[in-house]
Design an enzyme around this catalytic site. Structure first.
Site, PDB file in Angstrom:
ATOM      1  N   LYS A 105      10.231  -0.051   9.174  1.00 21.41           N
ATOM      2  CA  LYS A 105      10.515   0.239  10.255  1.00 21.41           C
ATOM      3  C   LYS A 105      11.235  -0.516  11.035  1.00 21.41           C
ATOM      4  O   LYS A 105      12.578  -0.082  11.913  1.00 21.41           O
ATOM      5  CB  LYS A 105       9.488   0.100  11.628  1.00 21.41           C
ATOM      6  CG  LYS A 105       8.379   1.114  11.443  1.00 21.41           C
ATOM      7  CD  LYS A 105       7.497   0.554  12.796  1.00 21.41           C
ATOM      8  CE  LYS A 105       6.287  -0.744  11.967  1.00 21.41           C
ATOM      9  NZ  LYS A 105       5.329  -0.667  11.053  1.00 21.41           N
ATOM     10  N   GLY A 137     -11.278  -4.714   7.197  1.00 21.99           N
ATOM     11  CA  GLY A 137      -9.599  -4.409   6.733  1.00 21.99           C
ATOM     12  C   GLY A 137      -8.772  -3.617   7.728  1.00 21.99           C
ATOM     13  O   GLY A 137      -7.824  -2.888   7.798  1.00 21.99           O
ATOM     14  N   GLY A 150       2.859   7.166  10.416  1.00 25.54           N
ATOM     15  CA  GLY A 150       1.933   7.655   9.432  1.00 25.54           C
ATOM     16  C   GLY A 150       2.470   8.877   9.364  1.00 25.54           C
ATOM     17  O   GLY A 150       3.568   9.913   8.812  1.00 25.54           O
ATOM     18  N   ALA A 189       0.616  -1.216  -0.150  1.00 22.79           N
ATOM     19  CA  ALA A 189      -0.195  -0.052  -0.014  1.00 22.79           C
ATOM     20  C   ALA A 189       1.037   1.501   0.619  1.00 22.79           C
ATOM     21  O   ALA A 189       0.916   2.343  -1.000  1.00 22.79           O
ATOM     22  CB  ALA A 189      -0.601  -0.043   1.191  1.00 22.79           C
ATOM     23  N   GLY A 191      -1.662   3.851   7.054  1.00 22.64           N
ATOM     24  CA  GLY A 191      -2.515   3.635   5.804  1.00 22.64           C
ATOM     25  C   GLY A 191      -1.645   4.308   4.158  1.00 22.64           C
ATOM     26  O   GLY A 191      -0.568   5.078   4.545  1.00 22.64           O
ATOM     27  N   LYS A 243       7.854   1.837  17.040  1.00 23.57           N
ATOM     28  CA  LYS A 243       8.148   2.799  16.746  1.00 23.57           C
ATOM     29  C   LYS A 243       8.399   3.563  17.763  1.00 23.57           C
ATOM     30  O   LYS A 243       9.397   4.477  17.941  1.00 23.57           O
ATOM     31  CB  LYS A 243       6.719   3.324  16.246  1.00 23.57           C
ATOM     32  CG  LYS A 243       5.882   2.693  15.415  1.00 23.57           C
ATOM     33  CD  LYS A 243       4.339   2.991  15.291  1.00 23.57           C
ATOM     34  CE  LYS A 243       3.554   2.402  14.173  1.00 23.57           C
ATOM     35  NZ  LYS A 243       2.384   2.528  13.629  1.00 23.57           N
ATOM     36  N   GLU A 275      -5.159  -7.000  10.664  1.00 26.44           N
ATOM     37  CA  GLU A 275      -5.008  -8.309   9.613  1.00 26.44           C
ATOM     38  C   GLU A 275      -5.063  -9.844   9.798  1.00 26.44           C
ATOM     39  O   GLU A 275      -5.331  -9.691  11.121  1.00 26.44           O
ATOM     40  CB  GLU A 275      -3.690  -7.938   9.663  1.00 26.44           C
ATOM     41  CG  GLU A 275      -2.370  -6.657   9.157  1.00 26.44           C
ATOM     42  CD  GLU A 275      -2.371  -6.882   8.017  1.00 26.44           C
ATOM     43  OE1 GLU A 275      -2.263  -7.652   7.138  1.00 26.44           O
ATOM     44  OE2 GLU A 275      -2.395  -5.004   7.558  1.00 26.44           O
TER      45      GLU A 275
END
Lengths: 316, 177
Positions: free
Chosen positions: A106, A187, A135, A10, A299, A205, A190
């Site tokens: 990451k 969605g 993000g 994505a 996203g 993170k 996962e």
């Protein structure tokens, strides 16, 4: 800038899709098996469509993408733990050729930060990785602007899947398994949600933030983090928290050299009680109090936006 | 944005005032002006510090952000603030415990928290949808003495390790002041 985008999920696909709008040219695009390479610029739409219909992005070899002509390597392959391969190898390859690297992956900065920094010192290329934390949210660039030594603590909600599940459990009084199934249908989660619900993603993170805050004084990896997930939380725990004007969120914290992720009680209407897939990061600054950054933490287009912001920083 | 939504907490500030008329009022104004709610004032008139000043202890309620402003405002007024925030009087601490709470001797859990930490249980709420033999959740609100919240948390973790509870801790609102 000429971009080589490695990884056709994505995020990689969104970078290819949006690069032109930001004034950049994609000269190579690769997934694990195939590549599209053209020094004058590939046909991004065609490559994305081919990935969807045929499962390949082009007829070239992925190695050709790495060896091709580009100014910036965009690493958007899946995050892996331990040796962070193949992402780390891609970073190494680009830096050895004195090219810049922008990471969405990451792994290299969470698991091999010192190695990445050592390679960067030997290279004319630089490494940026805004997209790896939160993000679209400018977390690392805000830390860089303030100066890492002027940030005393960082905490926040850094995983949208876990947050979606907790906020649905609290709002609807539903159990974990039920909400997880719903999240999978939508969605948001996962098929294998372990990485998100066990706190690993949020911990990575936080480890990246800890590495940035520590400069070169100390290297953090996942082993340095204390991590608890949300999969054992019963709905009754959220009900009880709610009776007292509180709720439970999966909070990641970097403070005083400690990295910790776990479910925590927070005020129900407080800043940290973001709902759904929204993320928030609070920075404690040395002289300017608390600063909140909130937004979409995941996203494709959102994360690609952070990648392209890094490319713009390199272009300046 | 978070100013109005942050939790109000109780704080104690310890001040040292010059022995002169009007000083106490001068010290209280910055608290009220910055949205602090005064709870009590302990004016130790008979107890003069070596420098000839009078110690005053003020309990107040405020959000963590406003509390920072209050301490700054006091200092701006030239009021000597000896201690602020680090020791919070009557701080409340809420934790949620998850596990076999009922059949691992609930009263033992509660009395051990009280006996060994100097904290008292203000409120207790149990949710056991699977009955007494199943897994349940409990919310415990403790009133800890000043500086005792860490000790209380240590005891809770000790009991949790022994009885296999999961502990959901509150998030402390940073190292204010």
């Amino acid at each position: 800038m000429r971009l080589a985008v490695i990884g056709a999920g994505a995020v990689g696909s969104s970078v290819v899709d949006l690069a032109g709008e930001y004034g950049h040219t994609v000269t190579a695009f690769a997934d694990s098996r195939s590549a599209a390479v053209a020094p004058a610029g590939i046909d991004g739409q065609a490559a994305i469509e081919r990935k969807e219909t045929e499962g390949v992005v082009g007829d070239a070899d992925p190695e050709d993408a790495l060896a091709g002509e580009y100014d910036v390597l965009v690493e958007a392959t899946p995050t892996t733990l331990g040796d962070a391969q193949p992402g780390f190898g891609h970073v190494e390859h680009a830096l050895e050729r004195d090219r810049h690297v922008v990471l969405a992956n990451k792994g290299p900065v969470a698991e091999r930060y010192a190695d990445v920094r050592a390679l960067e010192r030997e290279s004319a290329g630089e490494v940026y990785f805004e997209a790896t934390v939160g993000g679209a949210m400018p977390v690392l660039s805000t830390i860089a602007d303030f100066g890492p030594d002027k940030i005393t603590a960082v905490r926040g909600v850094l995983n949208g899947t876990a947050n979606f599940i907790l906020s649905r459990m609290a709002a609807e009084g539903l159990g974990y398994e039920h909400v997880l199934a719903e999240a999978q249908d939508l969605g948001v989660a996962e098929a294998d949600p372990t990485f998100d619900v066990e706190g690993t993603d949020a911990a990575l993170k936080c480890v990246i933030v800890a590495n940035v805050l520590a400069g070169d004084e100390r290297e953090y990896t996942l082993d340095d983090a204390r991590v608890e997930g949300i999969s054992d939380l019963p709905g009754s725990a959220l009900d009880l928290a709610n009776e007292d004007g509180r709720t439970i969120r999966l909070i990641g914290e970097v403070t005083g050299g400690e990295v910790r992720v776990g479910p925590r009680l927070v005020p129900e209407h407080g800043a940290l009680a973001v709902t759904g897939t929204r993320n928030i990061v609070q920075l404690e600054t040395a002289h300017a109090g608390q600063l909140n950054v909130s937004g979409r933490g995941a996203g494709g287009p959102e994360t690609a936006t952070a990648v392209l912001a890094d490319v713009d920083r390199l272009a300046d | 944005m978070s100013d109005s939504t942050e939790e109000v907490r109780a704080y104690t500030v310890r001040l040292e005032l010059v022995d002169r008329p009007g000083e106490l009022l001068r010290a209280l104004e910055p608290i009220a002006d910055n949205g602090g709610n005064l709870l009590s004032i302990f004016h130790e008139r008979g107890n003069v510090t070596p420098r000839g000043h009078i110690p005053v202890e003020v309990d107040l309620e405020a959000t963590p952000e406003r509390f920072d402003d209050i301490v700054d405002a006091l200092r701006d007024e030239g009021i000597n603030v000896i201690q602020a925030g680090a020791e919070r009087y009557g701080e409340e601490l809420t934790v949620v415990l998850i596990g076999h709470i009922v059949d691992t001797d609930l009263s033992d859990t509660l009395s051990r928290i009280e006996d060994s930490s100097g904290a008292s249980v203000r409120d207790f709420s149990l949710s056991a949808p699977e009955g007494r033999d199943g897994e349940s959740s409990a919310r415990v609100r403790l009133a800890a003495q000043r500086g005792e919240t860490e000790a209380a948390m240590d005891i809770i973790h000790e009991i949790a390790a022994e009885k296999d509870f999961q502990v959901v801790e509150p998030l402390t609102a940073g190292d204010a002041a």
